[in-house]
Design a protein around this motif. Structure first.
Motif, PDB file in Angstrom:
ATOM      1  N   ILE A  82      20.895 -47.892  -2.277  1.00 55.53           N
ATOM      2  CA  ILE A  82      19.662 -48.666  -2.192  1.00 55.53           C
ATOM      3  C   ILE A  82      18.952 -48.238  -0.913  1.00 55.53           C
ATOM      4  O   ILE A  82      19.573 -48.123   0.143  1.00 55.53           O
ATOM      5  N   ASP A  83      17.670 -47.937  -1.005  1.00 49.11           N
ATOM      6  CA  ASP A  83      16.952 -47.434   0.166  1.00 49.11           C
ATOM      7  C   ASP A  83      15.455 -47.762   0.091  1.00 49.11           C
ATOM      8  O   ASP A  83      14.615 -46.974   0.508  1.00 49.11           O
ATOM      9  N   ASP A  84      15.137 -48.952  -0.418  1.00 51.14           N
ATOM     10  CA  ASP A  84      13.737 -49.324  -0.618  1.00 51.14           C
ATOM     11  C   ASP A  84      12.940 -49.419   0.673  1.00 51.14           C
ATOM     12  O   ASP A  84      11.703 -49.341   0.641  1.00 51.14           O
ATOM     13  N   THR A  85      13.605 -49.611   1.794  1.00 55.20           N
ATOM     14  CA  THR A  85      12.875 -49.717   3.057  1.00 55.20           C
ATOM     15  C   THR A  85      12.628 -48.359   3.717  1.00 55.20           C
ATOM     16  O   THR A  85      12.058 -48.297   4.803  1.00 55.20           O
ATOM     17  N   MET A  86      13.046 -47.270   3.054  1.00 54.02           N
ATOM     18  CA  MET A  86      12.826 -45.920   3.572  1.00 54.02           C
ATOM     19  C   MET A  86      11.652 -45.267   2.864  1.00 54.02           C
ATOM     20  O   MET A  86      11.411 -45.528   1.682  1.00 54.02           O
ATOM     21  N   ALA A  87      10.947 -44.402   3.586  1.00 56.34           N
ATOM     22  CA  ALA A  87       9.821 -43.693   2.972  1.00 56.34           C
ATOM     23  C   ALA A  87       9.584 -42.356   3.664  1.00 56.34           C
ATOM     24  O   ALA A  87       9.996 -42.146   4.808  1.00 56.34           O
ATOM     25  N   VAL A  88       8.919 -41.468   2.936  1.00 57.76           N
ATOM     26  CA  VAL A  88       8.504 -40.165   3.450  1.00 57.76           C
ATOM     27  C   VAL A  88       6.991 -40.197   3.613  1.00 57.76           C
ATOM     28  O   VAL A  88       6.258 -40.458   2.648  1.00 57.76           O
ATOM     29  N   VAL A  89       6.532 -39.954   4.825  1.00 59.98           N
ATOM     30  CA  VAL A  89       5.096 -39.908   5.113  1.00 59.98           C
ATOM     31  C   VAL A  89       4.752 -38.475   5.508  1.00 59.98           C
ATOM     32  O   VAL A  89       5.354 -37.910   6.432  1.00 59.98           O
ATOM     33  N   ALA A  90       3.796 -37.883   4.803  1.00 57.57           N
ATOM     34  CA  ALA A  90       3.432 -36.482   5.045  1.00 57.57           C
ATOM     35  C   ALA A  90       1.991 -36.370   5.510  1.00 57.57           C
ATOM     36  O   ALA A  90       1.131 -37.178   5.121  1.00 57.57           O
ATOM     37  N   SER A  91       1.723 -35.388   6.332  1.00 58.42           N
ATOM     38  CA  SER A  91       0.345 -35.122   6.744  1.00 58.42           C
ATOM     39  C   SER A  91      -0.429 -34.571   5.557  1.00 58.42           C
ATOM     40  O   SER A  91       0.145 -34.023   4.608  1.00 58.42           O
ATOM     41  N   GLY A  92      -1.717 -34.704   5.625  1.00 59.28           N
ATOM     42  CA  GLY A  92      -2.547 -34.253   4.522  1.00 59.28           C
ATOM     43  C   GLY A  92      -2.493 -32.765   4.282  1.00 59.28           C
ATOM     44  O   GLY A  92      -2.772 -32.292   3.174  1.00 59.28           O
ATOM     45  N   LYS A  93      -2.101 -31.995   5.291  1.00 60.37           N
ATOM     46  CA  LYS A  93      -2.061 -30.544   5.177  1.00 60.37           C
ATOM     47  C   LYS A  93      -0.658 -30.005   4.876  1.00 60.37           C
ATOM     48  O   LYS A  93      -0.475 -28.795   4.742  1.00 60.37           O
TER      49      LYS A  93
ATOM     50  N   ALA B  67       7.161 -37.275   8.388  1.00 62.49           N
ATOM     51  CA  ALA B  67       7.915 -38.312   9.081  1.00 62.49           C
ATOM     52  C   ALA B  67       8.747 -39.068   8.053  1.00 62.49           C
ATOM     53  O   ALA B  67       8.208 -39.530   7.043  1.00 62.49           O
ATOM     54  N   ILE B  68      10.037 -39.154   8.301  1.00 64.01           N
ATOM     55  CA  ILE B  68      10.921 -39.928   7.427  1.00 64.01           C
ATOM     56  C   ILE B  68      11.447 -41.100   8.243  1.00 64.01           C
ATOM     57  O   ILE B  68      12.099 -40.908   9.270  1.00 64.01           O
ATOM     58  N   ILE B  69      11.144 -42.322   7.783  1.00 68.18           N
ATOM     59  CA  ILE B  69      11.390 -43.464   8.640  1.00 68.18           C
ATOM     60  C   ILE B  69      11.442 -44.755   7.822  1.00 68.18           C
ATOM     61  O   ILE B  69      11.054 -44.789   6.661  1.00 68.18           O
ATOM     62  N   TRP B  70      11.941 -45.799   8.448  1.00 69.97           N
ATOM     63  CA  TRP B  70      12.074 -47.109   7.816  1.00 69.97           C
ATOM     64  C   TRP B  70      10.869 -47.984   8.160  1.00 69.97           C
ATOM     65  O   TRP B  70      10.137 -47.730   9.114  1.00 69.97           O
ATOM     66  N   ASP B  71      10.725 -49.054   7.389  1.00 72.29           N
ATOM     67  CA  ASP B  71       9.625 -49.996   7.618  1.00 72.29           C
ATOM     68  C   ASP B  71       9.769 -50.705   8.967  1.00 72.29           C
ATOM     69  O   ASP B  71      10.902 -50.966   9.416  1.00 72.29           O
ATOM     70  N   PRO B  72       8.644 -51.010   9.614  1.00 66.05           N
ATOM     71  CA  PRO B  72       7.281 -50.905   9.093  1.00 66.05           C
ATOM     72  C   PRO B  72       6.585 -49.587   9.407  1.00 66.05           C
ATOM     73  O   PRO B  72       5.390 -49.446   9.154  1.00 66.05           O
ATOM     74  N   PHE B  73       7.306 -48.607   9.964  1.00 71.86           N
ATOM     75  CA  PHE B  73       6.657 -47.390  10.447  1.00 71.86           C
ATOM     76  C   PHE B  73       5.923 -46.589   9.366  1.00 71.86           C
ATOM     77  O   PHE B  73       4.846 -46.049   9.648  1.00 71.86           O
ATOM     78  N   PRO B  74       6.447 -46.462   8.131  1.00 69.16           N
ATOM     79  CA  PRO B  74       5.663 -45.734   7.128  1.00 69.16           C
ATOM     80  C   PRO B  74       4.279 -46.351   6.906  1.00 69.16           C
ATOM     81  O   PRO B  74       3.295 -45.638   6.676  1.00 69.16           O
ATOM     82  N   ILE B  75       4.225 -47.666   7.009  1.00 71.03           N
ATOM     83  CA  ILE B  75       2.964 -48.374   6.781  1.00 71.03           C
ATOM     84  C   ILE B  75       2.020 -48.156   7.958  1.00 71.03           C
ATOM     85  O   ILE B  75       0.837 -47.838   7.770  1.00 71.03           O
TER      86      ILE B  75
END
Length: 380
Positions: free
Chosen positions: A130-141, A205-213
């Motif tokens: 279970i990893d719902d609080t994790m996310a991958v955030v990528a730059s537009g480029k 950036a791979i990180i947990w909440d709230p940082f992806p937001i």
């Protein structure tokens, strides 16, 4: 009466986190609870610490709501720790009786810190990952596509080495058929990821909440390309020392009952839980807390099963494969399931809204973890 005093103290102290020692004059919010001069037995004093993160908010929220008072516990909260390592050091030094810690417990245990894992503050007792609080955030480029993880190849990826976001990256790479060497890992602390992404120091950036937001709000063109996905087990344990657990089993049980009560309240009232988060995590905007809490409540499962042992074992193996910890970590040495198993029996109503655990994953006090059996018992 007592619960309303706790809430009043939160307002009167203007958001300062060490609320329960009172705002002035050395008094506490529990002074003269009986209203008549101290004839009633004083609540048991307990000290506890947490890391300043959305998934750890259950501890201060439960104190604020009075659920520990209901268990006749007067919980004194330490100032929030910046990392799990700091929390564990405070526990080892005797500064607190309980802390909430995830992945850093593995390395700490191998360095000789005495730990007893008595409950969960995040994770799952009904399935393997279970990893719902994790996310991958990528730059537009960056060109990274969450639907095609091979697009991570060659990218500069910001993670905190040895932490859960590092392990999430390893889970993603394994799924994509890639190796750690196929990306450039950039050791980045969570608060620094937005700047690193904005300036081009990292592509992802791979990180947990709230940082992806918050990162997507702060960095033009940045977007969340992947959320969760059950790539890894997420772990977060309520930790004390073996000595404390042995000498104070009743306090441990009452502490876990209060946390389980808080977790159920949060699962059923995520908006109210988010409102509490804005008070206990200074600077957290309401919209960020609301969004993050929707993910966080999916992982609020305080129970223990074979799946929790398997989760810690799996992460220890991942870290060992990367050379971050020693191989051969024995999870049986650290779990103390007796108190939470008793709470699960005595207060079954606190868990009735959670997914049912597989019968083969249920454990009893004295359970000995077996990797093969646990793997069969816990669905992916």
């Amino acid at each position: 009466m007592l619960r309303s005093k706790r809430r009043l103290a939160v307002t009167a102290c203007s958001g300062f986190v060490l609320l329960l020692a009172g705002c002035s004059g050395g008094s506490t919010v529990d002074d003269d609870v009986a209203g008549g001069g101290g004839s009633a037995k004083a609540p048991t004093e307990v000290s506890a610490g947490y890391v300043s993160a959305i998934d750890q908010i259950g501890l201060p929220a439960g104190v604020e709501a009075g659920y520990f008072d209901d268990q006749d516990l007067n919980v004194k909260l330490a100032d929030p720790y910046p990392t799990g390592v700091d929390a564990l050091n405070a526990l080892q030094a005797g500064e607190v009786d309980f802390v909430q810690v995830g992945t850093p417990a593995i390395a700490a245990a191998q360095k000789g810190i005495d730990l007893a894992l008595v409950g969960n503050y995040t994770g799952s007792a009904s399935r393997r990952s279970i990893d719902d609080t994790m996310a991958v955030v990528a730059s537009g480029k960056s060109g990274v596509d969450g639907k095609d993880l091979t697009t991570l190849r060659g990218k500069r990826v910001g993670v905190s080495e040895g932490s859960i976001n590092h392990l999430y990256l390893l889970g993603l790479l394994e799924k994509a058929g890639l190796k750690a060497g196929d990306v450039k890992i950039v050791n980045t602390e969570p608060p620094d990821m937005a700047v690193a992404l904005k300036t081009g120091g990292i592509d992802v950036a791979i990180i947990w909440d709230p940082f992806p937001i918050t990162i997507t709000q702060q960095v033009d063109g940045a977007k969340e390309v992947l959320r969760g996905g059950e790539y890894i087990p997420f772990v977060g344990y309520i930790v004390t020392t073996p000595k404390y657990a042995e000498e104070h089993p009743d306090i441990v049980e009452r502490f876990l009952t209060a946390r389980a009560t808080t977790d159920q309240w949060m699962r059923q009232n995520p908006d109210k839980a988010a409102d509490a988060a804005t008070r206990w995590l200074p600077g957290t905007p309401t919209d960020v807390a609301l969004e993050a809490m929707q993910h966080n409540v999916k992982q609020l499962d305080p129970r223990f099963s074979a799946c929790n042992y398997l989760a810690l074992d799996s992460l220890a193996q991942l870290l060992a494969a990367q050379g971050n910890v020693e191989a051969g970590f024995d999870v049986n040495k650290y779990f103390r399931p007796g108190p939470i198993l008793k709470v699960m029996t005595d207060e079954a109503k606190l868990f009735e809204d959670l997914p049912e655990m597989p019968a083969s994953a249920r454990i009893e006090s004295g359970y000995a973890f077996d990797r093969t059996a646990a793997g069969k018992a816990c669905p992916s």
